[in-house]
Scaffold this active site. Sequence first.
Site, mmCIF file in Angstrom:
data_model
loop_
_atom_site.group_PDB
_atom_site.id
_atom_site.type_symbol
_atom_site.label_atom_id
_atom_site.label_comp_id
_atom_site.label_asym_id
_atom_site.label_seq_id
_atom_site.Cartn_x
_atom_site.Cartn_y
_atom_site.Cartn_z
ATOM 1 N N GLU A 239 -7.912 -5.001 -0.006
ATOM 2 C CA GLU A 239 -8.427 -5.868 -1.066
ATOM 3 C C GLU A 239 -8.270 -7.356 -0.744
ATOM 4 O O GLU A 239 -9.074 -8.164 -1.188
ATOM 5 C CB GLU A 239 -7.717 -5.563 -2.392
ATOM 6 N N HIS B 135 0.856 -1.190 0.000
ATOM 7 C CA HIS B 135 0.000 0.000 0.000
ATOM 8 C C HIS B 135 0.885 1.231 0.000
ATOM 9 O O HIS B 135 1.945 1.233 0.627
ATOM 10 C CB HIS B 135 -0.909 0.003 1.247
HETATM 11 N N1 ACO Z 1 3.999 -7.471 -4.541
HETATM 12 C C1 ACO Z 1 5.341 -7.442 -4.716
HETATM 13 N N2 ACO Z 1 6.097 -6.345 -4.567
HETATM 14 C C2 ACO Z 1 5.474 -5.223 -4.221
HETATM 15 C C3 ACO Z 1 4.084 -5.171 -3.998
HETATM 16 C C4 ACO Z 1 3.347 -6.356 -4.169
HETATM 17 N N3 ACO Z 1 2.022 -6.388 -3.998
HETATM 18 N N4 ACO Z 1 3.745 -3.911 -3.684
HETATM 19 C C5 ACO Z 1 4.872 -3.195 -3.673
HETATM 20 N N5 ACO Z 1 5.916 -3.992 -4.004
HETATM 21 C C6 ACO Z 1 7.331 -3.616 -4.099
HETATM 22 C C7 ACO Z 1 7.606 -2.891 -5.386
HETATM 23 O O1 ACO Z 1 7.972 -3.779 -6.420
HETATM 24 C C8 ACO Z 1 8.750 -1.993 -4.973
HETATM 25 O O2 ACO Z 1 9.936 -2.739 -4.986
HETATM 26 P P1 ACO Z 1 11.351 -2.031 -5.374
HETATM 27 O O3 ACO Z 1 11.628 -1.087 -4.252
HETATM 28 O O4 ACO Z 1 12.282 -3.180 -5.466
HETATM 29 O O5 ACO Z 1 11.142 -1.337 -6.682
HETATM 30 C C9 ACO Z 1 8.438 -1.651 -3.530
HETATM 31 O O6 ACO Z 1 7.611 -2.713 -3.051
HETATM 32 C C10 ACO Z 1 7.677 -0.361 -3.359
HETATM 33 O O7 ACO Z 1 6.625 -0.362 -4.295
HETATM 34 P P2 ACO Z 1 5.962 0.927 -4.887
HETATM 35 O O8 ACO Z 1 5.457 0.613 -6.256
HETATM 36 O O9 ACO Z 1 6.838 2.116 -4.714
HETATM 37 O O10 ACO Z 1 4.778 1.084 -3.906
HETATM 38 P P3 ACO Z 1 3.564 1.999 -4.164
HETATM 39 O O11 ACO Z 1 3.334 2.715 -2.924
HETATM 40 O O12 ACO Z 1 3.662 2.824 -5.386
HETATM 41 O O13 ACO Z 1 2.458 0.891 -4.480
HETATM 42 C C11 ACO Z 1 0.570 -0.396 -4.592
HETATM 43 C C12 ACO Z 1 1.314 0.649 -3.773
HETATM 44 C C13 ACO Z 1 0.311 0.143 -5.991
HETATM 45 C C14 ACO Z 1 -0.766 -0.698 -3.913
HETATM 46 C C15 ACO Z 1 1.429 -1.665 -4.662
HETATM 47 O O14 ACO Z 1 1.714 -2.136 -3.370
HETATM 48 C C16 ACO Z 1 0.797 -2.759 -5.514
HETATM 49 O O15 ACO Z 1 0.948 -2.740 -6.741
HETATM 50 N N6 ACO Z 1 0.086 -3.727 -4.892
HETATM 51 C C17 ACO Z 1 -0.586 -4.775 -5.626
HETATM 52 C C18 ACO Z 1 -1.927 -4.258 -6.168
HETATM 53 C C19 ACO Z 1 -2.951 -4.041 -5.065
HETATM 54 O O16 ACO Z 1 -3.067 -4.818 -4.125
HETATM 55 N N7 ACO Z 1 -3.724 -2.940 -5.211
HETATM 56 C C20 ACO Z 1 -4.769 -2.575 -4.242
HETATM 57 C C21 ACO Z 1 -4.347 -1.414 -3.441
HETATM 58 S S1 ACO Z 1 -5.456 -1.123 -2.090
HETATM 59 C C22 ACO Z 1 -6.614 -0.050 -2.674
HETATM 60 O O17 ACO Z 1 -6.450 0.629 -3.637
HETATM 61 C C23 ACO Z 1 -7.905 0.029 -1.947
#
Ligand code: ACO
Length: 371
Positions: A309, A254
């Site tokens: 989610e 998140h």
């Molecule tokens: N699985 C694996 N790795 C992840 C995940 C995940 N679900 N989420 C974040 N990471 C990793 C990224 O790859 C990144 O790694 P890096 O530092 O090696 O590049 C690091 O964690 C940070 O990720 P960001 O993309 O900077 O995190 P951000 O805050 O932008 O993303 C998000 C948040 C989009 C929700 C992300 O965690 C994600 O894509 N999750 C999966 C989709 C999801 O569950 N969406 C629902 C969100 S809840 C809602 O909207 C109500």
Amino acid sequence: MIELRIGLEGVAVAESEISCVNGEKGELIYRGYWAEEAVKDHGFEAVVHLLWHGEFPTSDQLSAFKRDLANRRVLPDYVKTIIKSLPKETTPMAALRTAISSLTVPGESWPPTQTQAMDILAKAPTIIAYHYRVQQGKEPIEPDTSLDHIANYLYMLHGESPRASFARALETYCMLSMDHDMNASTFTSRVVTATEADIVSAITAAIGALIGPLHGGAPSKVDDMLDEIGTKDNAEPWLREQLESGKRLMGFGHRVYKTYDPRAAALKVVTQQFSDESPLFELSLYVEEVAIRLLAEYKPGRNLYPNLEFWAAGVMRTIDMPRELYTPTFCLSRIAGWSAHVMEQAANNRLIRPSVVYVGKRPETPPPSHV
Ligand code: ACO
């Protein structure tokens, strides 16, 4: 020199009294109440009232609020015609976006009013259910004004009054997903409102933002993931393979929460109440445990935990919600939060207009003279 904050992380764009997230501590506040506490003894309509007015309604206010909402559920014929004429492949979210954008709400286009918000909120479940039944080749079901908002939604989907415990489980999900401070879709609704555009435009734009899988599109993908994993034995190899190939685990991570999402925790308890009859419950528990461990191993220091989610999917599966309706169901509750923000933005409006750090080419010639 303008500071560049890609993704606007750590940038506040407004003051708000509606909701507040503390991502480090895993806290969510609705108007001065812990969200998990606020939803315990209240229903959908009371929590909408809280978000819109800053306080829970008295019992008279609640009755009037419920009546007003229920009386606005029926779709005008032209909206039904639009829904029926959509191509078969139109997704439920695209249908909802299209139908909402066609609504003509009472009153002037500016400033937005509670009556207008009520009109959109009331009709959203009817639109979702109407489109779903048309797509299934079934006769659409007209709303039942004697039922509360969420029970009526289930009734319009399935054609029978829902089990009270299922309606309550879904209501709990809907109340917990109503608002979440300045998330992407809420920001979108405020940006549109800040131009003094009407509330229908603001909500339509916000729906567009919610369609993306990084925001509202994840819960059905959680189920797709659990289906693919299939068994406990396959969980660790499958999750490892995803992470090794750089893919994301749906329902984890998140932008704000760096600990367990309190909404996920509350919905886990709700799903647990139905553990005997909830498909994939045991598998979900196991996948959660393994995924938290593997995310810490592959992404150390990123603090990735289940988000709303992951356990929203548990609730939806329990009540047998069709998978394609997970995101629309999230949307029908978030409309309440967006509306609160639209009204708050309008009450103290300033055009939202950020800057950009231009990294493109500059002309090779001097600027033209305008004198
Ligand atoms: N699985 C694996 N790795 C992840 C995940 C995940 N679900 N989420 C974040 N990471 C990793 C990224 O790859 C990144 O790694 P890096 O530092 O090696 O590049 C690091 O964690 C940070 O990720 P960001 O993309 O900077 O995190 P951000 O805050 O932008 O993303 C998000 C948040 C989009 C929700 C992300 O965690 C994600 O894509 N999750 C999966 C989709 C999801 O569950 N969406 C629902 C969100 S809840 C809602 O909207 C109500």
